[in-house]
Design a protein around this motif. Structure first.
Motif, PDB file in Angstrom:
ATOM      1  N   LEU A   1       0.819  -1.218   0.000  1.00  0.00           N
ATOM      2  CA  LEU A   1       0.000   0.000   0.000  1.00  0.00           C
ATOM      3  C   LEU A   1       0.850   1.265   0.000  1.00  0.00           C
ATOM      4  O   LEU A   1       0.330   2.367  -0.093  1.00  0.00           O
ATOM      5  CB  LEU A   1      -0.908   0.016   1.236  1.00  0.00           C
ATOM      6  N   GLY A   2       2.146   1.096   0.144  1.00  0.00           N
ATOM      7  CA  GLY A   2       3.023   2.263   0.214  1.00  0.00           C
ATOM      8  C   GLY A   2       2.992   2.948   1.556  1.00  0.00           C
ATOM      9  O   GLY A   2       3.378   4.107   1.683  1.00  0.00           O
ATOM     10  N   ALA A   3       2.526   2.226   2.584  1.00  0.00           N
ATOM     11  CA  ALA A   3       2.411   2.834   3.908  1.00  0.00           C
ATOM     12  C   ALA A   3       3.672   2.661   4.744  1.00  0.00           C
ATOM     13  O   ALA A   3       3.865   3.346   5.741  1.00  0.00           O
ATOM     14  CB  ALA A   3       1.213   2.250   4.651  1.00  0.00           C
ATOM     15  N   VAL A   4       4.513   1.703   4.378  1.00  0.00           N
ATOM     16  CA  VAL A   4       5.802   1.551   5.069  1.00  0.00           C
ATOM     17  C   VAL A   4       6.932   1.476   4.046  1.00  0.00           C
ATOM     18  O   VAL A   4       6.725   1.111   2.890  1.00  0.00           O
ATOM     19  CB  VAL A   4       5.879   0.263   5.954  1.00  0.00           C
ATOM     20  N   GLN A   5       8.113   1.848   4.520  1.00  0.00           N
ATOM     21  CA  GLN A   5       9.323   1.630   3.740  1.00  0.00           C
ATOM     22  C   GLN A   5      10.033   0.429   4.342  1.00  0.00           C
ATOM     23  O   GLN A   5      10.042   0.257   5.563  1.00  0.00           O
ATOM     24  CB  GLN A   5      10.226   2.856   3.813  1.00  0.00           C
ATOM     25  N   VAL A   6      10.582  -0.416   3.477  1.00  0.00           N
ATOM     26  CA  VAL A   6      11.277  -1.606   3.957  1.00  0.00           C
ATOM     27  C   VAL A   6      12.694  -1.608   3.393  1.00  0.00           C
ATOM     28  O   VAL A   6      12.899  -1.479   2.194  1.00  0.00           O
ATOM     29  CB  VAL A   6      10.551  -2.896   3.526  1.00  0.00           C
ATOM     30  N   LEU A   7      13.669  -1.716   4.306  1.00  0.00           N
ATOM     31  CA  LEU A   7      15.061  -1.875   3.872  1.00  0.00           C
ATOM     32  C   LEU A   7      15.339  -3.368   3.835  1.00  0.00           C
ATOM     33  O   LEU A   7      15.240  -4.046   4.856  1.00  0.00           O
ATOM     34  CB  LEU A   7      16.011  -1.185   4.858  1.00  0.00           C
ATOM     35  N   PRO A   8      15.651  -3.900   2.675  1.00  0.00           N
ATOM     36  CA  PRO A   8      15.876  -5.340   2.579  1.00  0.00           C
ATOM     37  C   PRO A   8      17.114  -5.746   3.360  1.00  0.00           C
ATOM     38  O   PRO A   8      17.982  -4.920   3.630  1.00  0.00           O
ATOM     39  CB  PRO A   8      16.066  -5.579   1.080  1.00  0.00           C
ATOM     40  N   PRO A   9      17.213  -7.037   3.749  1.00  0.00           N
ATOM     41  CA  PRO A   9      18.407  -7.489   4.468  1.00  0.00           C
ATOM     42  C   PRO A   9      19.653  -7.287   3.621  1.00  0.00           C
ATOM     43  O   PRO A   9      19.593  -7.320   2.392  1.00  0.00           O
ATOM     44  CB  PRO A   9      18.141  -8.971   4.723  1.00  0.00           C
ATOM     45  N   VAL A  10      20.783  -7.055   4.282  1.00  0.00           N
ATOM     46  CA  VAL A  10      22.036  -6.783   3.583  1.00  0.00           C
ATOM     47  C   VAL A  10      22.513  -8.017   2.813  1.00  0.00           C
ATOM     48  O   VAL A  10      22.994  -7.923   1.693  1.00  0.00           O
ATOM     49  CB  VAL A  10      23.116  -6.336   4.597  1.00  0.00           C
ATOM     50  N   VAL A  11      22.336  -9.183   3.429  1.00  0.00           N
ATOM     51  CA  VAL A  11      22.697 -10.421   2.746  1.00  0.00           C
ATOM     52  C   VAL A  11      21.444 -10.941   2.046  1.00  0.00           C
ATOM     53  O   VAL A  11      20.420 -11.128   2.684  1.00  0.00           O
ATOM     54  CB  VAL A  11      23.228 -11.473   3.749  1.00  0.00           C
ATOM     55  N   PRO A  12      21.492 -11.131   0.732  1.00  0.00           N
ATOM     56  CA  PRO A  12      20.303 -11.584   0.016  1.00  0.00           C
ATOM     57  C   PRO A  12      19.805 -12.909   0.599  1.00  0.00           C
ATOM     58  O   PRO A  12      20.596 -13.707   1.101  1.00  0.00           O
ATOM     59  CB  PRO A  12      20.804 -11.797  -1.413  1.00  0.00           C
ATOM     60  N   PRO A  13      18.493 -13.121   0.552  1.00  0.00           N
ATOM     61  CA  PRO A  13      17.939 -14.304   1.201  1.00  0.00           C
ATOM     62  C   PRO A  13      18.209 -15.610   0.459  1.00  0.00           C
ATOM     63  O   PRO A  13      17.349 -16.460   0.334  1.00  0.00           O
ATOM     64  CB  PRO A  13      16.439 -13.998   1.260  1.00  0.00           C
TER      65      PRO A  13
END
Lengths: 127, 200
Positions: free
Chosen positions: A92-104
Protein backbone atom coordinates in the motif's frame (compact mmCIF):
# COMPACT_ATOMS: atom_id res chain seq x y z
CA UNK A 1 -3.19 -9.63 20.89
CA UNK A 2 -6.37 -9.15 22.90
CA UNK A 3 -8.31 -12.37 23.24
CA UNK A 4 -8.00 -15.52 21.21
CA UNK A 5 -8.05 -14.03 17.73
CA UNK A 6 -6.65 -16.54 15.29
CA UNK A 7 -3.74 -15.32 13.18
CA UNK A 8 -5.63 -16.11 10.00
CA UNK A 9 -8.40 -13.72 10.98
CA UNK A 10 -5.92 -10.88 11.40
CA UNK A 11 -4.34 -11.46 8.03
CA UNK A 12 -7.59 -12.01 6.18
CA UNK A 13 -7.13 -15.75 5.76
CA UNK A 14 -3.62 -15.76 4.40
CA UNK A 15 -0.55 -17.12 6.10
CA UNK A 16 1.94 -16.18 3.41
CA UNK A 17 2.89 -12.84 1.91
CA UNK A 18 0.93 -11.90 -1.22
CA UNK A 19 2.11 -14.19 -3.98
CA UNK A 20 1.65 -11.45 -6.58
CA UNK A 21 4.34 -9.26 -5.14
CA UNK A 22 7.70 -10.85 -5.60
CA UNK A 23 9.39 -8.29 -3.37
CA UNK A 24 7.56 -9.70 -0.37
CA UNK A 25 9.62 -12.84 -0.65
CA UNK A 26 12.49 -10.66 0.46
CA UNK A 27 10.95 -9.90 3.84
CA UNK A 28 13.23 -11.40 6.45
CA UNK A 29 13.26 -11.25 10.24
CA UNK A 30 16.00 -8.65 10.00
CA UNK A 31 14.32 -6.54 7.30
CA UNK A 32 13.97 -3.00 8.62
CA UNK A 33 10.61 -1.28 8.59
CA UNK A 34 9.56 2.33 9.05
CA UNK A 35 6.17 3.92 8.52
CA UNK A 36 5.73 6.56 5.86
CA UNK A 37 5.03 9.87 7.70
CA UNK A 38 1.34 10.27 8.55
CA UNK A 39 1.06 13.46 6.54
CA UNK A 40 2.00 11.53 3.41
CA UNK A 41 -0.44 8.70 4.03
CA UNK A 42 -3.47 10.95 3.61
CA UNK A 43 -6.70 9.11 2.89
CA UNK A 44 -5.23 5.70 3.66
CA UNK A 45 -5.44 6.35 7.40
CA UNK A 46 -9.03 7.59 7.19
CA UNK A 47 -10.25 4.56 5.32
CA UNK A 48 -11.59 2.12 7.92
CA UNK A 49 -11.75 -0.72 5.44
CA UNK A 50 -8.20 -0.62 4.06
CA UNK A 51 -6.20 -1.00 7.24
CA UNK A 52 -7.08 -3.35 10.08
CA UNK A 53 -6.35 -2.71 13.73
CA UNK A 54 -3.06 -4.60 13.74
CA UNK A 55 -1.80 -2.76 10.68
CA UNK A 56 -2.56 0.53 12.36
CA UNK A 57 -0.62 -0.68 15.42
CA UNK A 58 2.35 -1.46 13.16
CA UNK A 59 2.23 2.03 11.61
CA UNK A 60 2.08 3.59 15.07
CA UNK A 61 4.99 1.47 16.36
CA UNK A 62 7.20 2.00 13.31
CA UNK A 63 7.42 5.77 13.46
CA UNK A 64 11.14 5.02 13.48
CA UNK A 65 13.24 2.10 12.27
CA UNK A 66 12.66 -1.42 13.66
CA UNK A 67 13.18 -4.93 12.31
CA UNK A 68 10.30 -7.25 11.42
CA UNK A 69 11.29 -9.39 14.44
CA UNK A 70 11.11 -6.39 16.79
CA UNK A 71 7.70 -5.42 15.43
CA UNK A 72 6.46 -8.94 16.17
CA UNK A 73 7.93 -8.91 19.68
CA UNK A 74 6.58 -5.50 20.63
CA UNK A 75 3.09 -6.21 19.30
CA UNK A 76 2.95 -9.78 20.63
CA UNK A 77 2.09 -11.22 17.22
CA UNK A 78 3.59 -14.31 15.58
CA UNK A 79 6.39 -13.57 13.11
CA UNK A 80 4.55 -15.07 10.16
CA UNK A 81 1.54 -12.85 10.79
CA UNK A 82 3.69 -9.72 11.03
CA UNK A 83 5.37 -10.58 7.74
CA UNK A 84 2.00 -10.71 5.98
CA UNK A 85 0.79 -7.49 7.58
CA UNK A 86 4.02 -5.61 6.85
CA UNK A 87 3.93 -6.98 3.30
CA UNK A 88 0.44 -5.57 2.82
CA UNK A 89 1.48 -2.21 4.25
CA UNK A 90 4.46 -2.23 1.90
CA UNK A 91 2.12 -2.98 -0.99
CA UNK A 92 0.00 0.00 0.00
CA UNK A 93 3.02 2.26 0.21
CA UNK A 94 2.41 2.83 3.91
CA UNK A 95 5.80 1.55 5.07
CA UNK A 96 9.32 1.63 3.74
CA UNK A 97 11.28 -1.61 3.96
CA UNK A 98 15.06 -1.87 3.87
CA UNK A 99 15.88 -5.34 2.58
CA UNK A 100 18.41 -7.49 4.47
CA UNK A 101 22.04 -6.78 3.58
CA UNK A 102 22.70 -10.42 2.75
CA UNK A 103 20.30 -11.58 0.02
CA UNK A 104 17.94 -14.30 1.20
CA UNK A 105 19.81 -17.04 -0.58
CA UNK A 106 22.23 -19.06 1.45
CA UNK A 107 25.59 -19.75 -0.09
CA UNK A 108 28.02 -20.98 2.50
CA UNK A 109 31.41 -19.28 2.33
CA UNK A 110 30.27 -16.83 -0.32
CA UNK A 111 29.86 -13.90 2.01
CA UNK A 112 31.44 -10.67 0.84
CA UNK A 113 34.71 -10.01 2.70
CA UNK A 114 34.03 -6.27 2.87
CA UNK A 115 30.77 -6.83 4.77
CA UNK A 116 32.51 -9.12 7.26
CA UNK A 117 35.24 -6.53 7.74
CA UNK A 118 32.61 -3.93 8.54
CA UNK A 119 31.03 -6.26 11.11
CA UNK A 120 34.43 -7.00 12.66
CA UNK A 121 35.43 -3.35 12.95
CA UNK A 122 32.09 -2.55 14.58
CA UNK A 123 32.33 -5.40 17.09
CA UNK A 124 35.93 -4.57 18.04
CA UNK A 125 35.00 -0.97 18.71
CA UNK A 126 32.06 -1.97 20.89
CA UNK A 127 33.87 -4.67 22.85
CA UNK B 1 4.14 -13.18 25.97
CA UNK B 2 3.32 -9.49 25.91
CA UNK B 3 4.65 -8.95 29.40
CA UNK B 4 8.20 -9.80 28.34
CA UNK B 5 8.08 -7.08 25.72
CA UNK B 6 6.22 -4.36 27.55
CA UNK B 7 9.35 -2.18 27.42
CA UNK B 8 9.23 0.77 25.10
CA UNK B 9 10.76 0.04 21.71
CA UNK B 10 14.36 1.14 21.29
CA UNK B 11 14.60 2.39 17.74
CA UNK B 12 17.56 2.06 15.43
CA UNK B 13 19.28 5.28 14.34
CA UNK B 14 17.59 6.60 11.21
CA UNK B 15 20.94 6.39 9.40
CA UNK B 16 20.91 2.57 9.45
CA UNK B 17 20.72 1.16 5.93
CA UNK B 18 20.33 -2.52 6.67
CA UNK B 19 20.92 -5.42 9.00
CA UNK B 20 22.71 -8.76 9.08
CA UNK B 21 22.10 -11.67 11.42
CA UNK B 22 23.91 -14.45 13.21
CA UNK B 23 22.14 -17.40 14.80
CA UNK B 24 22.92 -18.55 18.33
CA UNK B 25 21.88 -22.15 18.58
CA UNK B 26 22.23 -25.20 20.78
CA UNK B 27 20.16 -27.57 22.90
CA UNK B 28 17.58 -26.48 25.46
CA UNK B 29 19.12 -24.82 28.52
CA UNK B 30 22.60 -24.38 27.06
CA UNK B 31 22.54 -20.61 27.55
CA UNK B 32 21.45 -19.18 24.17
CA UNK B 33 19.34 -16.40 25.64
CA UNK B 34 22.05 -15.61 28.19
CA UNK B 35 24.64 -15.20 25.44
CA UNK B 36 22.28 -13.08 23.34
CA UNK B 37 21.59 -10.95 26.42
CA UNK B 38 25.31 -10.44 27.12
CA UNK B 39 25.88 -9.20 23.58
CA UNK B 40 22.70 -7.24 22.91
CA UNK B 41 22.38 -3.48 23.30
CA UNK B 42 18.66 -3.91 24.00
CA UNK B 43 17.05 -6.25 26.53
CA UNK B 44 16.53 -9.49 24.62
CA UNK B 45 13.11 -9.61 23.00
CA UNK B 46 10.94 -12.68 22.64
CA UNK B 47 8.79 -13.41 19.66
CA UNK B 48 6.87 -16.47 18.63
CA UNK B 49 6.55 -18.38 15.43
CA UNK B 50 3.99 -21.03 14.74
CA UNK B 51 5.25 -24.14 13.11
CA UNK B 52 3.21 -26.73 11.33
CA UNK B 53 4.76 -30.14 11.18
CA UNK B 54 3.54 -33.57 10.21
CA UNK B 55 2.71 -35.37 13.43
CA UNK B 56 4.95 -38.32 12.78
CA UNK B 57 4.71 -39.48 16.35
CA UNK B 58 0.92 -39.51 16.35
CA UNK B 59 -0.86 -42.76 15.61
CA UNK B 60 -2.59 -42.37 12.33
CA UNK B 61 -5.73 -44.50 12.14
CA UNK B 62 -7.45 -42.59 9.37
CA UNK B 63 -4.77 -42.78 6.72
CA UNK B 64 -4.69 -39.02 6.77
CA UNK B 65 -1.53 -37.65 8.31
CA UNK B 66 -2.35 -35.27 11.12
CA UNK B 67 -0.65 -31.93 11.25
CA UNK B 68 0.30 -30.44 14.56
CA UNK B 69 0.92 -26.77 15.19
CA UNK B 70 3.64 -25.86 17.66
CA UNK B 71 4.52 -22.44 18.94
CA UNK B 72 8.22 -21.77 19.23
CA UNK B 73 9.64 -18.90 21.27
CA UNK B 74 12.61 -17.10 19.77
CA UNK B 75 14.73 -14.74 21.84
CA UNK B 76 16.82 -12.22 19.99
CA UNK B 77 19.01 -9.19 20.50
CA UNK B 78 20.59 -6.39 18.52
CA UNK B 79 23.93 -4.62 18.12
CA UNK B 80 24.19 -1.38 16.15
CA UNK B 81 27.61 -1.89 14.57
CA UNK B 82 28.00 1.55 13.05
CA UNK B 83 25.68 4.34 11.89
CA UNK B 84 24.62 2.32 8.83
CA UNK B 85 24.69 -1.36 9.84
CA UNK B 86 22.96 -3.40 12.55
CA UNK B 87 23.49 -7.00 13.63
CA UNK B 88 20.69 -9.19 14.96
CA UNK B 89 21.39 -12.26 17.07
CA UNK B 90 18.67 -14.88 16.95
CA UNK B 91 18.49 -17.61 19.57
CA UNK B 92 17.51 -20.62 17.52
CA UNK B 93 16.31 -23.86 19.11
CA UNK B 94 18.61 -26.72 18.25
CA UNK B 95 16.31 -29.72 18.53
CA UNK B 96 15.29 -31.76 15.55
CA UNK B 97 11.59 -30.95 15.86
CA UNK B 98 12.38 -27.30 15.08
CA UNK B 99 14.11 -27.97 11.76
CA UNK B 100 11.08 -26.70 9.78
CA UNK B 101 11.82 -23.24 11.22
CA UNK B 102 15.44 -23.24 10.21
CA UNK B 103 14.95 -22.50 6.56
CA UNK B 104 13.41 -19.14 7.31
CA UNK B 105 15.72 -18.31 10.20
CA UNK B 106 18.97 -19.22 8.50
CA UNK B 107 18.25 -17.59 5.14
CA UNK B 108 20.73 -14.76 4.73
CA UNK B 109 22.48 -15.47 8.06
CA UNK B 110 26.22 -14.82 8.20
CA UNK B 111 26.51 -18.03 10.17
CA UNK B 112 25.78 -19.62 13.52
CA UNK B 113 27.39 -19.97 16.92
CA UNK B 114 26.61 -23.39 18.36
CA UNK B 115 26.69 -23.27 22.14
CA UNK B 116 27.76 -26.54 23.73
CA UNK B 117 27.49 -27.68 27.33
CA UNK B 118 30.57 -29.87 27.78
CA UNK B 119 28.77 -31.78 30.56
CA UNK B 120 26.07 -32.83 28.10
CA UNK B 121 27.89 -33.11 24.80
CA UNK B 122 25.52 -35.64 23.29
CA UNK B 123 22.68 -33.09 23.36
CA UNK B 124 24.53 -31.08 20.71
CA UNK B 125 24.91 -33.86 18.15
CA UNK B 126 21.59 -33.06 16.43
CA UNK B 127 22.26 -29.37 15.97
CA UNK B 128 25.85 -29.83 14.77
CA UNK B 129 24.63 -32.33 12.18
CA UNK B 130 21.95 -29.89 11.06
CA UNK B 131 24.46 -27.03 10.67
CA UNK B 132 26.69 -29.25 8.54
CA UNK B 133 23.80 -30.52 6.47
CA UNK B 134 22.42 -27.01 5.88
CA UNK B 135 25.94 -25.77 5.06
CA UNK B 136 25.69 -22.94 7.54
CA UNK B 137 29.15 -21.65 8.53
CA UNK B 138 29.50 -22.12 12.27
CA UNK B 139 31.78 -22.16 15.30
CA UNK B 140 31.34 -24.15 18.49
CA UNK B 141 31.38 -22.14 21.71
CA UNK B 142 31.63 -24.12 24.93
CA UNK B 143 29.62 -22.36 27.61
CA UNK B 144 31.79 -22.76 30.68
CA UNK B 145 29.61 -23.47 33.67
CA UNK B 146 31.34 -23.54 37.08
CA UNK B 147 31.58 -27.35 37.04
CA UNK B 148 32.41 -27.75 33.36
CA UNK B 149 35.27 -30.20 33.00
CA UNK B 150 38.31 -28.80 31.22
CA UNK B 151 38.57 -31.06 28.16
CA UNK B 152 41.53 -30.64 25.83
CA UNK B 153 40.41 -29.22 22.48
CA UNK B 154 41.33 -32.29 20.44
CA UNK B 155 39.32 -34.49 22.76
CA UNK B 156 36.32 -32.18 22.44
CA UNK B 157 36.73 -32.05 18.66
CA UNK B 158 36.79 -35.83 18.50
CA UNK B 159 33.77 -36.19 20.80
CA UNK B 160 31.77 -33.68 18.76
CA UNK B 161 33.05 -35.19 15.50
CA UNK B 162 33.96 -31.73 14.17
CA UNK B 163 35.84 -31.01 10.99
CA UNK B 164 39.28 -29.42 11.50
CA UNK B 165 38.14 -26.05 10.11
CA UNK B 166 35.36 -25.56 12.67
CA UNK B 167 36.67 -23.26 15.43
CA UNK B 168 36.15 -24.37 19.03
CA UNK B 169 35.80 -21.36 21.31
CA UNK B 170 34.85 -21.01 24.95
CA UNK B 171 33.16 -18.40 27.08
CA UNK B 172 31.01 -17.82 30.09
CA UNK B 173 27.79 -16.78 28.35
CA UNK B 174 27.04 -14.38 31.20
CA UNK B 175 30.25 -12.43 30.66
CA UNK B 176 30.00 -9.60 28.15
CA UNK B 177 33.71 -9.46 27.28
CA UNK B 178 33.96 -13.20 26.80
CA UNK B 179 30.79 -13.25 24.73
CA UNK B 180 32.15 -10.47 22.53
CA UNK B 181 35.43 -12.35 22.09
CA UNK B 182 33.52 -15.41 20.86
CA UNK B 183 31.52 -13.32 18.42
CA UNK B 184 34.63 -11.49 17.17
CA UNK B 185 36.60 -14.73 16.78
CA UNK B 186 33.73 -16.25 14.83
CA UNK B 187 33.36 -13.32 12.43
CA UNK B 188 37.14 -13.28 12.06
CA UNK B 189 36.95 -16.95 11.07
CA UNK B 190 34.17 -16.16 8.56
CA UNK B 191 36.31 -13.39 7.16
CA UNK B 192 39.34 -15.66 6.79
CA UNK B 193 37.27 -18.13 4.76
CA UNK B 194 35.30 -15.54 2.75
CA UNK B 195 35.93 -14.94 -0.90
CA UNK B 196 36.80 -11.56 -2.29
CA UNK B 197 33.96 -9.91 -4.11
CA UNK B 198 34.28 -10.06 -7.88
CA UNK B 199 35.40 -6.75 -9.29
CA UNK B 200 32.65 -4.95 -11.21
Amino acid sequence: MNGPVRPYVITGGRSRPSPNVQALEELALESLVSAVPEAELGELLDDEATLNREQRRILKLCRELLSVAEVAAHLGLPLGVVKVLVGDLWDLGAVQVLPPVVPPVRQANLLPATLLEEVLVGLRQLR
Amino acid sequence: MASANSAEPVYLPSTVQGAVKILVTGPFGVGKTTLVGSLSEISPLRTEETMTAAGADVDDLTGRPEKTTTTVALDFGRITLNPRLALYLFGTPGQQRFWPLWEDLSRGALGAIALVDARRIEESFDVLGQLEEQQIPFAVAVNTFPDTPDYPEDELRASLDLLPEVPILACDARDRQGAYDVLIDFVDHLHATAVLEPQP
